[in-house]
Design a protein around this motif. Structure first.
Motif, PDB file in Angstrom:
ATOM      1  N   LYS A 169       0.851  -1.189   0.000  1.00  0.00           N
ATOM      2  CA  LYS A 169       0.000   0.000   0.000  1.00  0.00           C
ATOM      3  C   LYS A 169       0.886   1.238   0.000  1.00  0.00           C
ATOM      4  O   LYS A 169       1.842   1.321   0.775  1.00  0.00           O
ATOM      5  CB  LYS A 169      -0.900  -0.009   1.234  1.00  0.00           C
ATOM      6  CG  LYS A 169      -1.844   1.158   1.306  1.00  0.00           C
ATOM      7  CD  LYS A 169      -2.733   1.073   2.526  1.00  0.00           C
ATOM      8  CE  LYS A 169      -3.646   2.281   2.574  1.00  0.00           C
ATOM      9  NZ  LYS A 169      -4.458   2.299   3.784  1.00  0.00           N
TER      10      LYS A 169
ATOM     11  N   SER B   6       1.501   5.164   0.794  1.00  0.00           N
ATOM     12  CA  SER B   6       1.010   6.111   1.795  1.00  0.00           C
ATOM     13  C   SER B   6       0.163   7.198   1.138  1.00  0.00           C
ATOM     14  O   SER B   6       0.237   7.420  -0.073  1.00  0.00           O
ATOM     15  CB  SER B   6       2.177   6.746   2.548  1.00  0.00           C
ATOM     16  OG  SER B   6       2.943   7.560   1.673  1.00  0.00           O
ATOM     17  N   SER B   7      -0.625   7.889   1.934  1.00  0.00           N
ATOM     18  CA  SER B   7      -1.537   8.903   1.393  1.00  0.00           C
ATOM     19  C   SER B   7      -0.787  10.034   0.687  1.00  0.00           C
ATOM     20  O   SER B   7      -1.286  10.603  -0.273  1.00  0.00           O
ATOM     21  CB  SER B   7      -2.427   9.470   2.502  1.00  0.00           C
ATOM     22  OG  SER B   7      -1.635  10.052   3.520  1.00  0.00           O
ATOM     23  N   ALA B   8       0.415  10.352   1.141  1.00  0.00           N
ATOM     24  CA  ALA B   8       1.204  11.392   0.491  1.00  0.00           C
ATOM     25  C   ALA B   8       2.017  10.847  -0.680  1.00  0.00           C
ATOM     26  O   ALA B   8       2.630  11.611  -1.424  1.00  0.00           O
ATOM     27  CB  ALA B   8       2.143  12.041   1.512  1.00  0.00           C
ATOM     28  N   GLY B   9       2.024   9.519  -0.845  1.00  0.00           N
ATOM     29  CA  GLY B   9       2.719   8.904  -1.959  1.00  0.00           C
ATOM     30  C   GLY B   9       4.219   8.758  -1.786  1.00  0.00           C
ATOM     31  O   GLY B   9       4.920   8.398  -2.722  1.00  0.00           O
ATOM     32  N   LYS B  10       4.726   8.991  -0.585  1.00  0.00           N
ATOM     33  CA  LYS B  10       6.172   8.928  -0.360  1.00  0.00           C
ATOM     34  C   LYS B  10       6.653   7.522   0.011  1.00  0.00           C
ATOM     35  O   LYS B  10       7.761   7.136  -0.314  1.00  0.00           O
ATOM     36  CB  LYS B  10       6.572   9.911   0.737  1.00  0.00           C
ATOM     37  CG  LYS B  10       8.069   9.991   0.959  1.00  0.00           C
ATOM     38  CD  LYS B  10       8.455  11.086   1.911  1.00  0.00           C
ATOM     39  CE  LYS B  10       9.971  11.124   2.071  1.00  0.00           C
ATOM     40  NZ  LYS B  10      10.407  12.190   2.941  1.00  0.00           N
TER      41      LYS B  10
END
Length: 71
Positions: free
Chosen positions: A32, A34-38
């Motif tokens: 998955k 992360s929400s920030a895409g990092k």
């Protein structure tokens, strides 16, 4: 957990798990972003026969500069 820009991170984790716990079913591997895409998190259900296998997996993961965090 590793950096999301590492396209081969899931494969890297699965190779380590397979090396130390070959009876594990890698079809259980999920990842998955992360929400920030990092970051990317990888989850694997490990079929361990003893504590030494789990310790070996953990030590190899945490010893890698590709791994930001291991639980």
């Amino acid at each position: 957990m590793g950096l999301a820009q590492d396209d081969e991170f899931s494969g890297f984790v699965s190779e380590i798990v397979q090396r130390h716990a070959p009876s594990s079913n890698l079809e259980t591997l999920t990842s998955k972003i992360s929400s920030a895409g990092k970051y990317i998190s990888v989850t694997v259900i490990v079929l361990a026969e003893n504590k030494q296998q789990l310790d070996s997996i953990y030590l190899e993961l945490t010893g890698s500069p590709r791994v930001v965090m291991a639980l």
